[in-house]
Design an enzyme around this catalytic site. Structure first.
Site, PDB file in Angstrom:
ATOM      1  N   LYS A 166       0.771   3.261 -10.406  1.00 15.29           N
ATOM      2  CA  LYS A 166       0.811   4.227  -9.303  1.00 15.29           C
ATOM      3  C   LYS A 166       1.403   5.544  -9.795  1.00 15.29           C
ATOM      4  O   LYS A 166       2.396   5.547 -10.522  1.00 15.29           O
ATOM      5  CB  LYS A 166       1.653   3.643  -8.173  1.00 15.29           C
ATOM      6  CG  LYS A 166       1.649   4.425  -6.871  1.00 15.29           C
ATOM      7  CD  LYS A 166       2.480   3.678  -5.837  1.00 15.29           C
ATOM      8  CE  LYS A 166       2.517   4.389  -4.497  1.00 15.29           C
ATOM      9  NZ  LYS A 166       3.361   3.653  -3.517  1.00 15.29           N
ATOM     10  N   SER A 168       1.281   2.800   0.706  1.00 13.30           N
ATOM     11  CA  SER A 168       0.993   3.988  -0.075  1.00 13.30           C
ATOM     12  C   SER A 168       0.404   3.678  -1.460  1.00 13.30           C
ATOM     13  O   SER A 168      -0.030   4.596  -2.168  1.00 13.30           O
ATOM     14  CB  SER A 168       2.275   4.805  -0.267  1.00 13.30           C
ATOM     15  OG  SER A 168       3.272   4.061  -0.945  1.00 13.30           O
ATOM     16  N   GLY A 206       5.609  -1.583   3.518  1.00  9.68           N
ATOM     17  CA  GLY A 206       4.357  -2.319   3.429  1.00  9.68           C
ATOM     18  C   GLY A 206       3.419  -1.755   2.389  1.00  9.68           C
ATOM     19  O   GLY A 206       2.235  -2.107   2.334  1.00  9.68           O
ATOM     20  N   SER A 207       3.934  -0.906   1.505  1.00  9.54           N
ATOM     21  CA  SER A 207       3.081  -0.119   0.611  1.00  9.54           C
ATOM     22  C   SER A 207       2.489  -0.883  -0.556  1.00  9.54           C
ATOM     23  O   SER A 207       1.574  -0.390  -1.217  1.00  9.54           O
ATOM     24  CB  SER A 207       3.865   1.087   0.083  1.00  9.54           C
ATOM     25  OG  SER A 207       4.115   1.996   1.116  1.00  9.54           O
TER      26      SER A 207
END
Length: 570
Positions: free
Chosen positions: A119, A194, A217-218
């Site tokens: 990420k 995200s 909750g990403s």
């Protein structure tokens, strides 16, 4: 940035094929049609299988990395999930790993030659670190994040960086630098956020193991929306030093870093590889808690004959927003397969004041009144993305809070955690719950006497539906609840998909509140066609390994796979 990305695509050899101009809504089968059989075979292999071949020399890291670079580039063209590819870095690293094996006759480490996607806001030396803000474009990371250094030491190859949303506080992935990332199973839907770039990349098999982050909750949303595995560990187990975000020093709600993978074993390998290196010797914020390998000794309860036993609490509905029909079908399908299993018991696990949890959490998310987010967005004059405005202006109790107010909210957080522990302890036992009228010393200690009768893990949705349409992921309750409690969670695919004609609209339903009304009106079966149905298994704090073993046991007992289904097999 877009030009730079295209340049990294153009540097891939063999060239990344161009997808057709008229794309289907489900693009998951296109890679198998556009890429060579060798590339497809490699990229659809599991972490554990690739490592076996890489460590034995049956496959070279150069061949594997080349294949993943090509498929990741195609995934980027199909779903807009890539910020940049790293062909030169990755292939130089792969070559050095291959040379090491040839010269030493042994792998460089447990992740020998394995490509891992990252990420974007996890810092990589000398590369851009914008975290989705236009005004941060041009910031360069001075060093690799600690987690990358540890994975590198274990033999990993970093080859792709993935998209994230503006503010990093969406359950979707869109920003004004790269645009909107889409779901490969249905491009009208979101891959989640995200870590949605990671989710979409794994969903198209442009990665088999990737790094995401999670504060509400990403990791779990993207894993669920794209039909892969995702793990949110307990806080302070894995190092987060070296990432970029606003509010980095906040301690009241702590973000974590963790894996997404196409197999449960891939997530295990990721966790084990990092914790066996004892990262707490470098980062003193981490707990000194080595990885407990359940392959040597079970972490579950056993009976007198040594058979493993598992008690699963089923929380199908949080009492605030009712899940859509496909999610309820996923839970009922799984629980029905477990119902007659001699070693697994399922019991109803009623929610306990999940609305109160969100009230505390939403007040703590932006304790500075979202000042850092606003400054980062307004510094460039970029437009606010819809869900950035929503999370700050509508969904959370956002205002500048004094130190005293933060202390009070932290006390409320701790009181809620204690109450939820009592609630958990009381399910299926005689232990008094959090609202018992009397609770003396002996009643409190009853939990120690009845611990063998308690629920081991909770089975629950990851969200109130499958992957929602873009700009519509407004309800965080099914994931953020566990961030407040700091419970480890594993998201897993059920192997099912949303099916119009099967998952029909529930007629006559009367919504409970405005959030429930919004979610209910959002559901149109055809809109969600092909969306994977995924669920979540939740454990107590620092029982990370137990959650993984419980899920493996549960899936095997149900005759379900611990491997994400290949897109063509769904």
């Amino acid at each position: 940035m877009l030009k730079h990305r295209e340049e990294t695509y153009a540097a891939i050899s063999p060239p990344i094929p161009d997808p057709p101009k008229d794309l289907p809504s489900n693009v998951t089968e296109l890679p198998a049609q556009l890429l060579s059989k060798d590339v497809v075979s490699i990229t659809e292999s599991l972490v554990e299988d690739l490592l076996s071949k890489l460590c034995s020399g049956k496959l070279t890291s150069t061949a594997v990395t080349t294949a993943f670079l090509q498929r990741a580039g195609l995934a980027g063209k199909l779903t807009n999930c890539i910020t940049e590819l790293l062909p030169q870095r990755a292939l130089d690293r792969a070559k050095s790993v291959d040379t090491y094996l040839t010269e030493h006759g042994k792998p460089i480490g447990p992740l020998h030659g394995l490509p891992i996607s990252v990420k974007e806001h996890v810092g990589m030396k000398d590369l851009d670190l914008n975290a989705g803000f236009v005004s941060w474009v041009g910031r360069v990371s001075p060093d690799d994040a600690l987690i990358l250094k540890l994975l590198w030491r274990a033999g990993a190859v970093f080859y792709a960086r993935t998209t994230e949303p503006q503010t990093l506080m969406h359950l979707e992935t869109d920003n004004n630098i790269y645009g909107v990332t889409t779901n490969p199973y249905n491009t009208a839907l979101t891959p989640g956020g995200s870590s949605g770039g990671e989710g979409a990349l794994l969903g198209t098999r442009g990665s088999c193991l990737g790094i995401g982050t999670d504060i509400g909750g990403s990791i779990r949303g993207p894993a669920a929306n794209n039909g892969v595995f995702g793990f949110r560990p307990t806080t302070y187990r894995l190092p987060v030093a070296g990432w970029s975000a606003t509010m980095l020093g906040a301690e009241h709600i702590v973000a974590v870093i963790g894996p997404l993978s196409t197999s449960l074993e891939g997530c295990k390998i990721f966790m084990r590889t990092l914790l066996e290196q004892q990262p707490w010797l470098i980062d003193p914020s981490l707990v000194q808690l080595p990885w407990k390998d359940s392959s040597h000794k079970t972490l579950l309860r056993t009976d007198s004959t040594g058979r493993r036993k598992l008690r699963v609490g089923v929380l199908a509905d949080d009492g605030i927003v009712r899940p859509h029909p496909p999610i309820l079908r996923g839970i009922s399908t799984l629980t029905s397969k477990l119902r007659n299993h001699p070693d697994i018991e399922t019991v109803e696990f009623p929610p306990y004041k999940h609305d109160e949890a969100w009230s505390i959490l939403s007040a703590l998310y932006f304790a500075d009144g979202a000042a850092e987010e606003k400054a980062a967005v307004e510094a460039s004059g970029e437009p606010w993305r819809p869900l950035s405005k929503y999370i700050i202006d509508e969904y959370t109790d956002t205002k500048v809070r004094s130190i005293n107010e933060i202390w009070q909210l932290t006390e409320q957080r701790e009181a809620y955690r204690a109450a939820y522990t009592r609630h958990w302890n009381s399910i299926g036992t005689s232990v008094p719950g959090p609202e018992a009228e009397t609770r003396g010393y002996h009643e409190e200690l009853r939990a120690l006497e009845e611990k063998e009768s308690m629920v081991d893990v909770i089975l629950t949705p990851t969200g109130p539906g499958c992957a929602p349409p873009h700009d519509c992921a407004r309800y965080w309750g099914y994931t953020a609840q566990w961030n407040l409690l700091d419970y480890p969670c594993m998201v897993f695919p059920t192997g099912l998909q949303q099916e119009p004609g099967v998952d029909d609209v529930e007629t006559g339903y009367v919504p409970r509140n405005e959030h429930d009304r919004y979610n209910d009106e959002l559901y149109e079966p055809e809109v969600y066609r092909d969306a994977p149905i995924s669920l979540q298994l939740v454990g107590r704090r620092y029982e990370d390994e137990k959650v993984m073993e419980a899920l493996e046991f549960l899936l095997e007992a149900a005759g379900m796979s611990t491997v994400a289904p290949r897109p063509s097999n769904l």
